[in-house]
Design a protein around this motif. Structure first.
Motif, short mmCIF file in Angstrom:
data_model
loop_
_atom_site.label_atom_id
_atom_site.label_comp_id
_atom_site.label_asym_id
_atom_site.label_seq_id
_atom_site.Cartn_x
_atom_site.Cartn_y
_atom_site.Cartn_z
N VAL A 1 0.86 -1.18 0.00
CA VAL A 1 0.00 0.00 0.00
C VAL A 1 0.90 1.24 0.00
O VAL A 1 1.78 1.36 0.85
N VAL B 1 -8.86 5.37 -1.79
CA VAL B 1 -7.92 4.74 -2.74
C VAL B 1 -8.18 5.27 -4.14
O VAL B 1 -9.30 5.29 -4.62
N CYS C 1 -13.68 0.48 -3.53
CA CYS C 1 -12.83 1.67 -3.79
C CYS C 1 -13.36 2.34 -5.06
O CYS C 1 -12.72 2.26 -6.13
#
Ligand code: FE2
Ligand code: FE2
Length: 272
Positions: free
Chosen positions: A34, A67, A90
């Protein structure tokens, strides 16, 4: 067993980890990454078998609604395991991958092409203030494979490359016996890319050199511990030994029968 926790790799960059029990003395991780910041990026989405742990770690780092990018290195199940759920959860995210990925994933589900962006080897995209460059690693097991180099942090996501079976969980290769790294790397890459023993050494050296030229601070693999800067040259040198090696040994029927018998011996007796 302690549930896996994200491992900080660099400022705003975390490894999302899983080390499933492989049923033997060596275990192979299933990691993803991430990248935070202005426009957060999920780099691969783990395996569906580890879905709850994967989301727990991801949501501890970024809210799904924030995101903006999902980078998929290739279309293997241990990388796209949570992709379709991530696309739903997302809604602001664009999927970045090789252009062949839609066709290869079509047997699972259709991708929302209007939310996709294709990157070929060497092409880049900007996530907020970060330049992210798609660079194919030297060893891979799917033709769609793209690695990802984060210019800001110097972290290179190598997809399956630099994987390493480990006897126990470690954060980085420097915590392992050097022999474990040597033997594990030579075995892993011949299993991952069996063609590697037949490649032209000059061209292979050039492929490895593309990663070296990035001057990475960290090599992050989906299937092994981190390789920190002090160990990068050694990890690259190990790849250089692969052409000309014999093929990796593979288990046969006798090994399978022994494994089945061992599992049966461990199973609790069935009530009469
Ligand atoms: Fe793969
Ligand atoms: Fe993989």
């Amino acid at each position: 067993m302690t549930p896996p926790a994200p491992l900080p790799v660099a400022p705003d960059v975390h490894l999302v980890r899983s080390l499933p029990d492989g049923g033997g003395p060596l275990r192979v991780a299933i990691n993803s990454l991430v990248i935070g910041g202005e426009e957060p990026v999920l780099v691969d989405t783990g395996a569906a078998t580890g879905r709850d742990d994967w989301w727990r770690q991801v949501e501890g780092l970024v809210a799904p609604v924030d995101v903006r990018w999902i980078f998929l290195s290739h279309d293997d199940a241990d990388h796209h395991g949570n992709l379709f759920e991530a696309l739903e959860r997302c809604p602001r995210a664009t999927l970045v991958a090789s252009g062949a990925i839609a066709q290869r994933l079509a047997a699972h589900r259709r991708l929302p092409l209007e939310r996709c962006r294709w990157v070929n080897d060497g092409e880049s995209f900007a996530a907020g203030g970060r330049d992210l460059v798609a660079v194919r690693p030297p060893a891979y097991d799917a033709p769609t494979t793209r690695g990802l180099f984060d210019v800001t942090s110097g972290v290179y996501w190598a997809a399956d490359c630099f994987g390493l079976p480990v006897p126990h969980a470690v954060d980085e290769v420097g915590q392992l016996d050097p022999d474990v790294q040597v033997e594990g790397s030579l075995l892993w890459h011949r299993l991952l890319s069996p063609w590697v023993v037949d490649v032209d050494p000059v061209r292979w050296t050039a492929a490895i050199g593309r990663v070296a030229a990035l001057d990475p601070q960290v090599l992050a693999s989906a299937h092994g511990p981190l390789v920190l800067r002090r160990d990068v040259a050694r990890a690259l040198d190990l790849l250089g030994d692969l052409p000309g090696m014999p093929p990796a040994p593979l288990p046969g029927q006798a090994d399978l029968e022994a494994e089945v018998a061992a599992l049966a011996a461990l199973a609790p007796p069935t009530p009469a």
